[in-house]
Structure formats: C-alpha cells, structure tokens
Design a protein around this motif. Structure first.
Motif, PDB file in Angstrom:
ATOM      1  N   LEU A   1      -1.773 -10.652   4.958  1.00 20.77           N
ATOM      2  CA  LEU A   1      -2.210  -9.509   5.116  1.00 20.77           C
ATOM      3  C   LEU A   1      -0.924  -9.063   6.112  1.00 20.77           C
ATOM      4  CD1 LEU A   1      -3.993  -6.812   4.861  1.00 20.77           C
ATOM      5  CD2 LEU A   1      -5.294  -7.893   6.354  1.00 20.77           C
ATOM      6  N   GLN A   2      -0.003  -8.466   5.631  1.00 25.27           N
ATOM      7  CA  GLN A   2       1.146  -8.054   6.625  1.00 25.27           C
ATOM      8  C   GLN A   2       1.309  -6.601   6.807  1.00 25.27           C
ATOM      9  OE1 GLN A   2       4.692 -10.196   5.870  1.00 25.27           O
ATOM     10  NE2 GLN A   2       5.975  -8.483   6.621  1.00 25.27           N
ATOM     11  N   PHE A   3       1.544  -6.314   8.155  1.00 28.81           N
ATOM     12  CA  PHE A   3       1.731  -4.905   8.550  1.00 28.81           C
ATOM     13  C   PHE A   3       3.244  -4.968   9.267  1.00 28.81           C
ATOM     14  CE2 PHE A   3      -2.883  -5.829   9.063  1.00 28.81           C
ATOM     15  CZ  PHE A   3      -3.478  -4.593   8.490  1.00 28.81           C
ATOM     16  N   ASN A   4       3.832  -4.292   8.401  1.00 29.13           N
ATOM     17  CA  ASN A   4       5.046  -4.117   8.797  1.00 29.13           C
ATOM     18  C   ASN A   4       5.632  -3.201  10.079  1.00 29.13           C
ATOM     19  OD1 ASN A   4       5.943  -5.273   6.772  1.00 29.13           O
ATOM     20  ND2 ASN A   4       6.712  -3.718   5.397  1.00 29.13           N
ATOM     21  N   ALA A   5       6.682  -3.094  10.968  1.00 29.83           N
ATOM     22  CA  ALA A   5       7.019  -2.604  11.831  1.00 29.83           C
ATOM     23  C   ALA A   5       6.616  -1.045  11.935  1.00 29.83           C
ATOM     24  CB  ALA A   5       8.580  -2.835  12.439  1.00 29.83           C
TER      25      ALA A   5
ATOM     26  N   TRP B   1       0.760  -1.074   0.008  1.00 27.82           N
ATOM     27  CA  TRP B   1       0.064  -0.037   0.071  1.00 27.82           C
ATOM     28  C   TRP B   1       0.748   1.367  -0.044  1.00 27.82           C
ATOM     29  CZ3 TRP B   1      -5.035   0.872  -0.925  1.00 27.82           C
ATOM     30  CH2 TRP B   1      -5.690   2.137  -0.117  1.00 27.82           C
ATOM     31  N   LEU B   2       0.636   2.225  -0.807  1.00 25.88           N
ATOM     32  CA  LEU B   2       1.484   3.331  -1.006  1.00 25.88           C
ATOM     33  C   LEU B   2       1.542   4.525   0.268  1.00 25.88           C
ATOM     34  CD1 LEU B   2       0.671   4.553  -4.779  1.00 25.88           C
ATOM     35  CD2 LEU B   2       2.710   3.154  -3.548  1.00 25.88           C
ATOM     36  N   SER B   3       2.415   5.097   0.382  1.00 28.82           N
ATOM     37  CA  SER B   3       2.314   6.050   1.444  1.00 28.82           C
ATOM     38  C   SER B   3       1.603   7.147   1.434  1.00 28.82           C
ATOM     39  CB  SER B   3       4.033   6.523   1.821  1.00 28.82           C
ATOM     40  OG  SER B   3       4.327   7.145   0.536  1.00 28.82           O
ATOM     41  N   SER B   4       1.239   7.281  -0.035  1.00 27.13           N
ATOM     42  CA  SER B   4       0.212   8.634  -0.177  1.00 27.13           C
ATOM     43  C   SER B   4      -0.665   7.933  -1.502  1.00 27.13           C
ATOM     44  CB  SER B   4       0.891   9.987  -0.720  1.00 27.13           C
ATOM     45  OG  SER B   4       1.700  10.427   0.201  1.00 27.13           O
ATOM     46  N   PRO B   5      -1.588   7.276  -1.304  1.00 20.71           N
ATOM     47  CA  PRO B   5      -2.381   6.677  -2.481  1.00 20.71           C
ATOM     48  C   PRO B   5      -3.328   7.712  -2.704  1.00 20.71           C
ATOM     49  CG  PRO B   5      -2.995   5.523  -0.097  1.00 20.71           C
ATOM     50  CD  PRO B   5      -1.845   6.312   0.008  1.00 20.71           C
TER      51      PRO B   5
ATOM     52  N   PRO C   1       1.378   2.374  11.142  1.00 16.77           N
ATOM     53  CA  PRO C   1       0.158   2.609  12.087  1.00 16.77           C
ATOM     54  C   PRO C   1      -1.002   1.712  12.148  1.00 16.77           C
ATOM     55  CG  PRO C   1       0.184   4.060  10.134  1.00 16.77           C
ATOM     56  CD  PRO C   1       1.258   2.762   9.930  1.00 16.77           C
ATOM     57  N   ALA C   2      -1.711   2.197  13.029  1.00 13.71           N
ATOM     58  CA  ALA C   2      -3.001   1.529  13.017  1.00 13.71           C
ATOM     59  C   ALA C   2      -3.901   1.550  11.651  1.00 13.71           C
ATOM     60  CB  ALA C   2      -3.894   1.944  14.297  1.00 13.71           C
ATOM     61  N   TYR C   3      -4.271   0.572  11.258  1.00 10.89           N
ATOM     62  CA  TYR C   3      -4.966   0.641  10.004  1.00 10.89           C
ATOM     63  C   TYR C   3      -6.544  -0.062  10.136  1.00 10.89           C
ATOM     64  CZ  TYR C   3      -1.428   1.446   6.423  1.00 10.89           C
ATOM     65  OH  TYR C   3      -0.265   2.090   5.810  1.00 10.89           O
TER      66      TYR C   3
ATOM     67  N   ALA D   1       4.159   2.481   6.628  1.00 11.98           N
ATOM     68  CA  ALA D   1       3.703   3.827   6.957  1.00 11.98           C
ATOM     69  C   ALA D   1       2.934   4.332   5.809  1.00 11.98           C
ATOM     70  CB  ALA D   1       4.962   4.870   7.134  1.00 11.98           C
ATOM     71  N   SER D   2       1.769   5.190   6.437  1.00 10.68           N
ATOM     72  CA  SER D   2       1.009   5.718   5.119  1.00 10.68           C
ATOM     73  C   SER D   2       0.162   6.683   5.848  1.00 10.68           C
ATOM     74  CB  SER D   2       0.023   4.607   4.398  1.00 10.68           C
ATOM     75  OG  SER D   2      -0.759   5.163   3.550  1.00 10.68           O
TER      76      SER D   2
END
Length: 152
Positions: free
Chosen positions: A67-71, A18-22, A74-76, A50-51
C-alpha cells in the motif's frame, strides 16, 4: 517447417492507482482505479496519489503486497468494514509528508504477513477487530490505537 517458440514470462506485479476523481469511495469498485480493476492479490501494489476522494472503504476482503502513498498524496483514511485487509509484501510505504490512517472497524481484521511493515501509519482498531502481525512482519514506526484490549 513449423517453428514453435515458447517464451517464459515472469509474473509481474500489478500496480493499480486510485483515481484523482473516483466515482465512489469503495476500494472494491474497479472503476475507481486506473486499470479498472481493484487491487486484490499478493502481487498487487495499491498506489495513492493526489485525489479528491481520500476516504476509501473496503467492503470485501482484500490482500495486497503493498500500500503505497506517493509524495503528492494527501492524508488518506482506509476504512476496513466488517471484512479483512491483508498486506503480504512490503506493507505500507508512505512517501508523503501527510499521515495515513487505517481504520480497522468493528468485526474486521488487519493482517501483516511475511516481512510487511505498518510503516509510519496510524492504525485504529475497533471493538471485536484485530491487528495481527505474522511471520517477520513489524509495526514499524506506526501508531496503534485499540478499543479492544486484545486487538494487537
């Protein structure tokens, strides 16, 4: 003399981030992802880092392996709206210290197959929506809130 060489190339997992600024909040819009293709296959891995856009909405059926959330994530909040979201591989992997949420809104289905785990995500299920665990999938250490008495 013509020499024919054939190579067998194994199908590799598709990893999309997912882009940092979609441009939008829509999961299904390819331009919101680094590969210009929205993840939607059993071999796909949807990664979040981060996004500035942390509320993501699905408007069409989606299936991914993980579905992976890197270190740095933030909260998605992933919103499943009147469609289905299926996790077919590892499931939800949260490497972030932030809590991750999936809102399974009215008329939607959140499905875990094979050995997929809900990890430590917060799962919300609205009226007439269902959270399903099939095969050897598990709820892991997730927190499940259901507004539907038979949703889990």
């Amino acid at each position: 003399m013509l020499l024919a060489v054939s190579f067998l190339i194994a199908a590799q997992a598709q990893a999309q981030t997912w882009l940092s600024s979609p441009g939008t909040t829509d999961w299904n819009t390819g331009s919101n992802w680094d590969t210009s293709t929205a993840p939607n296959s059993s071999s796909a891995s949807a990664t979040f880092d981060a996004s500035g856009t942390t509320s993501v909405t699905m408007t069409a059926p989606v299936s991914v392996g993980s579905l992976q959330f890197n270190a740095a994530a933030p909260a998605y909040t992933i919103n499943v709206n009147s469609t289905s979201f299926s996790l077919l591989g590892a499931g939800i992997i949260n490497n972030s210290s932030a809590s991750q949420s999936i809102n399974n809104n009215t008329g939607s289905n959140l499905n875990f197959y094979n050995s997929a785990s809900a990890g430590n995500a917060w799962l919300y299920s609205g009226y007439s929506s269902y959270i399903n665990f099939y095969n050897n999938s598990t709820a892991g250490n997730s927190w499940i809130d259901s507004n539907n008495s038979d949703a889990v």
